[in-house]
Design a protein around this motif. Structure first.
Motif, mmCIF file in Angstrom:
data_model
loop_
_atom_site.group_PDB
_atom_site.id
_atom_site.type_symbol
_atom_site.label_atom_id
_atom_site.label_comp_id
_atom_site.label_asym_id
_atom_site.label_seq_id
_atom_site.Cartn_x
_atom_site.Cartn_y
_atom_site.Cartn_z
ATOM 1 N N TYR A 1 13.995 8.983 4.709
ATOM 2 C CA TYR A 1 14.036 7.751 3.925
ATOM 3 C C TYR A 1 14.172 6.530 4.841
ATOM 4 N N LEU A 2 15.070 6.603 5.821
ATOM 5 C CA LEU A 2 15.264 5.475 6.737
ATOM 6 C C LEU A 2 14.007 5.188 7.559
ATOM 7 N N ILE A 3 13.344 6.234 8.015
ATOM 8 C CA ILE A 3 12.116 6.072 8.798
ATOM 9 C C ILE A 3 11.026 5.420 7.954
ATOM 10 N N LEU A 4 10.797 5.946 6.767
ATOM 11 C CA LEU A 4 9.740 5.407 5.915
ATOM 12 C C LEU A 4 10.053 3.974 5.494
ATOM 13 N N LYS A 5 11.311 3.710 5.192
ATOM 14 C CA LYS A 5 11.720 2.357 4.812
ATOM 15 C C LYS A 5 11.481 1.382 5.969
ATOM 16 N N ARG A 6 11.851 1.783 7.181
ATOM 17 C CA ARG A 6 11.675 0.911 8.343
ATOM 18 C C ARG A 6 10.202 0.683 8.651
ATOM 19 N N GLU A 7 9.393 1.717 8.551
ATOM 20 C CA GLU A 7 7.951 1.566 8.786
ATOM 21 C C GLU A 7 7.350 0.613 7.754
ATOM 22 N N TRP B 1 4.979 -4.575 6.030
ATOM 23 C CA TRP B 1 5.117 -5.655 5.060
ATOM 24 C C TRP B 1 5.331 -6.988 5.766
ATOM 25 N N PHE B 2 6.227 -7.001 6.751
ATOM 26 C CA PHE B 2 6.534 -8.234 7.470
ATOM 27 C C PHE B 2 5.315 -8.727 8.253
ATOM 28 N N ARG B 3 4.636 -7.813 8.925
ATOM 29 C CA ARG B 3 3.444 -8.185 9.703
ATOM 30 C C ARG B 3 2.381 -8.786 8.784
ATOM 31 N N ASN B 4 2.220 -8.200 7.602
ATOM 32 C CA ASN B 4 1.249 -8.713 6.633
ATOM 33 C C ASN B 4 1.664 -10.102 6.139
ATOM 34 N N LYS B 5 2.932 -10.272 5.878
ATOM 35 C CA LYS B 5 3.434 -11.570 5.399
ATOM 36 C C LYS B 5 3.224 -12.650 6.466
ATOM 37 N N GLN B 6 3.473 -12.315 7.726
ATOM 38 C CA GLN B 6 3.309 -13.250 8.833
ATOM 39 C C GLN B 6 1.836 -13.652 9.000
ATOM 40 N N SER B 7 0.943 -12.696 8.806
ATOM 41 C CA SER B 7 -0.482 -12.979 9.014
ATOM 42 C C SER B 7 -1.060 -13.883 7.907
ATOM 43 N N MET C 1 -1.027 4.237 9.046
ATOM 44 C CA MET C 1 -1.457 4.043 10.434
ATOM 45 C C MET C 1 -0.257 3.728 11.331
ATOM 46 N N GLN C 2 0.669 2.913 10.844
ATOM 47 C CA GLN C 2 1.863 2.575 11.627
ATOM 48 C C GLN C 2 2.723 3.817 11.847
ATOM 49 N N LEU C 3 2.872 4.612 10.818
ATOM 50 C CA LEU C 3 3.658 5.839 10.929
ATOM 51 C C LEU C 3 3.035 6.794 11.946
ATOM 52 N N GLN C 4 1.727 6.964 11.882
ATOM 53 C CA GLN C 4 1.045 7.834 12.833
ATOM 54 C C GLN C 4 1.180 7.293 14.252
ATOM 55 N N LEU D 1 13.041 8.455 15.986
ATOM 56 C CA LEU D 1 14.000 7.466 15.480
ATOM 57 C C LEU D 1 13.956 6.199 16.337
ATOM 58 N N TYR D 2 13.857 6.381 17.648
ATOM 59 C CA TYR D 2 13.785 5.242 18.562
ATOM 60 C C TYR D 2 12.467 4.475 18.390
ATOM 61 N N ALA D 3 11.355 5.187 18.326
ATOM 62 C CA ALA D 3 10.044 4.544 18.193
ATOM 63 C C ALA D 3 9.941 3.736 16.901
#
Length: 111
Positions: free
Chosen positions: A92-98, A103-109, A19-22, A65-67
């Motif tokens: 690879y960089l895009i998928l890793k960043r997404e 992951w971070f958002r889930n950890k924060q929640s 969903m984040q990627l889309q 790349l910017y988004a």
């Protein structure tokens, strides 16, 4: 790359990741719906889409790349001039960043 694919494949966050990627594809103005449901297939699909953007719609490629918030210095670090190698690395960089975002958002929640 294989380690990342294994981590993503085993996670219950994968649907949120898609969903984040889309969402970032949409924000970048790329009219494309992600079809792959498995991480290995997703990587191949993304390489195909990004290669097309790199060759035919460079501004959309840059917008993505910017988004996604991929570091420009990491993109410039690739020493290859082969468009497929560049695209695979960018994918690879895009998928890793997404994945990091989700992951971070889930950890924060969970705090």
């Amino acid at each position: 790359m294989n380690q990342w694919i294994d981590e993503v494949s085993e996670s219950d966050l994968y649907p949120k990741f898609l969903m984040q990627l889309q969402k970032d594809f949409d924000r970048a103005g790329i009219d494309y719906s992600i079809k792959s449901k498995m991480p290995r297939d997703l990587f191949s699909e993304m390489v195909h889409v990004l290669l097309d953007k790199l060759q035919n719609a460079f501004n959309e490629y840059l917008n993505l790349l910017y988004a996604v918030d991929v570091s420009e210095s990491k993109i410039r670090a690739i020493k290859s001039e082969d468009s497929v190698e560049i695209t695979e690395y960018a994918t690879y960089l895009i998928l890793k960043r997404e994945w990091q975002k989700v992951w971070f958002r889930n950890k924060q929640s969970k705090k």
